[in-house]
Motif scaffolding. Structure first.
Motif, mmCIF file in Angstrom:
data_model
loop_
_atom_site.group_PDB
_atom_site.id
_atom_site.type_symbol
_atom_site.label_atom_id
_atom_site.label_comp_id
_atom_site.label_asym_id
_atom_site.label_seq_id
_atom_site.Cartn_x
_atom_site.Cartn_y
_atom_site.Cartn_z
ATOM 1 N N SER A 256 2.041 1.757 -3.458
ATOM 2 C CA SER A 256 1.011 2.276 -4.361
ATOM 3 C C SER A 256 0.715 3.757 -4.105
ATOM 4 C CB SER A 256 -0.270 1.454 -4.242
ATOM 5 O OG SER A 256 -0.841 1.600 -2.962
ATOM 6 N N LYS A 257 1.101 4.267 -2.940
ATOM 7 C CA LYS A 257 0.957 5.705 -2.689
ATOM 8 C C LYS A 257 2.100 6.479 -3.346
ATOM 9 C CE LYS A 257 -1.557 5.201 1.617
ATOM 10 N NZ LYS A 257 -1.538 5.347 3.072
ATOM 11 N N LEU B 101 -1.755 -3.587 -10.266
ATOM 12 C CA LEU B 101 -2.665 -2.438 -10.268
ATOM 13 C C LEU B 101 -3.962 -2.763 -11.005
ATOM 14 C CD1 LEU B 101 -0.146 0.459 -10.960
ATOM 15 C CD2 LEU B 101 -1.413 0.045 -8.841
ATOM 16 N N THR C 180 1.911 5.757 -8.071
ATOM 17 C CA THR C 180 0.491 5.628 -8.386
ATOM 18 C C THR C 180 0.336 4.938 -9.738
ATOM 19 O OG1 THR C 180 0.426 7.784 -9.474
ATOM 20 C CG2 THR C 180 -0.025 7.734 -7.099
ATOM 21 N N TRP C 181 -0.886 4.619 -10.086
ATOM 22 C CA TRP C 181 -1.104 3.922 -11.351
ATOM 23 C C TRP C 181 -0.745 4.816 -12.534
ATOM 24 C CZ3 TRP C 181 -4.645 5.771 -14.844
ATOM 25 C CH2 TRP C 181 -5.613 6.657 -14.362
ATOM 26 N N LYS C 182 -0.964 6.123 -12.394
ATOM 27 C CA LYS C 182 -0.601 7.042 -13.483
ATOM 28 C C LYS C 182 0.908 7.124 -13.656
ATOM 29 C CE LYS C 182 -4.568 10.128 -13.390
ATOM 30 N NZ LYS C 182 -5.025 11.511 -13.190
ATOM 31 N N ARG C 183 1.617 7.229 -12.536
ATOM 32 C CA ARG C 183 3.080 7.293 -12.611
ATOM 33 C C ARG C 183 3.655 6.001 -13.175
ATOM 34 N NH1 ARG C 183 4.330 10.001 -6.740
ATOM 35 N NH2 ARG C 183 3.528 12.066 -7.255
ATOM 36 N N ASN C 184 3.081 4.889 -12.794
ATOM 37 C CA ASN C 184 3.551 3.600 -13.301
ATOM 38 C C ASN C 184 3.354 3.508 -14.808
ATOM 39 O OD1 ASN C 184 4.412 0.755 -13.010
ATOM 40 N ND2 ASN C 184 2.318 0.377 -13.672
ATOM 41 N N TYR D 189 -7.419 -2.135 -9.136
ATOM 42 C CA TYR D 189 -8.321 -1.059 -9.546
ATOM 43 C C TYR D 189 -9.419 -1.510 -10.509
ATOM 44 C CZ TYR D 189 -5.225 2.333 -7.367
ATOM 45 O OH TYR D 189 -4.485 3.048 -6.465
ATOM 46 N N TRP E 241 -5.285 2.219 -18.506
ATOM 47 C CA TRP E 241 -5.589 3.637 -18.236
ATOM 48 C C TRP E 241 -7.069 3.918 -18.479
ATOM 49 C CZ3 TRP E 241 -1.987 7.800 -17.283
ATOM 50 C CH2 TRP E 241 -2.582 9.056 -17.261
ATOM 51 N N ASN F 207 0.823 -1.214 0.000
ATOM 52 C CA ASN F 207 0.000 0.000 0.000
ATOM 53 C C ASN F 207 0.853 1.257 0.000
ATOM 54 O OD1 ASN F 207 -2.444 -1.268 -0.137
ATOM 55 N ND2 ASN F 207 -2.650 -1.450 2.079
#
Length: 160
Positions: A5-6, A139, A9-13, A143, A62, A2
């Motif tokens: 994941s902070k 992710l 983030t999914w966008k950065r990944n 998500y 995405w 966790n």
């Protein structure tokens, strides 16, 4: 996981994966031993073509996360193809490591000064790519959800 994941983030990944894929696609045309780009060799096009599958998967992830959609069979099939592409990524790590460690066999030859930095960069990027890909799979599971198509039609509510 966790706290990771902070930080990532999914966008950065996804953005980091895109940057790594595009950089490695350009570097696939670069000849480390000669310090030149080779665009006429068909072997140099293998990685950029395979990275299209990875880019497509990143786009689907995405889209599914931003639109809050459930996974579908097409997404699952792309992910399964990406599992096969991951094997090629692992081979490229091995191949890059062999190229980097082959410098000792060329003591009598003239090797460009860019050999070691470029070979190291390539090895690092190829090593980061499977980690980012596995994190993308995690992710997706977190998500978007797991692939459960047995009761997929029961969970669809087209009137929402």
């Amino acid at each position: 996981m966790n706290t990771l994941s902070k930080i990532i983030t999914w966008k950065r990944n996804i953005l980091a994966s895109i940057v790594v894929l595009l950089t490695l696609s350009v570097l696939s045309f670069y000849g480390i031993y000669t310090n030149q780009f080779y665009f006429l060799k068909p072997d140099n096009y293998i990685f950029p073509i395979l990275s299209v599958v990875h880019l497509l998967y990143l786009y689907v992830v995405w889209f599914k996360i931003t639109e809050d959609e459930l996974p579908d069979p097409k997404m699952r099939n792309i992910e399964y193809v990406l599992y096969v592409v991951m094997i090629i990524y692992l081979f490229k790590i091995y191949d890059s490591a062999m190229v980097l460690y082959s410098i000792g066999g060329f003591n009598e030859h003239v090797i460009p000064a860019t050999f070691k930095p470029m070979a190291t960069l390539t090895l690092v990027l190829y090593s980061i790519l499977p980690i980012l890909t596995l994190y993308t799979f995690w992710l997706r599971k977190r998500y978007i959800g797991i692939y459960n198509f047995e009761n997929y039609n029961d969970n669809l509510n087209i009137w929402q």
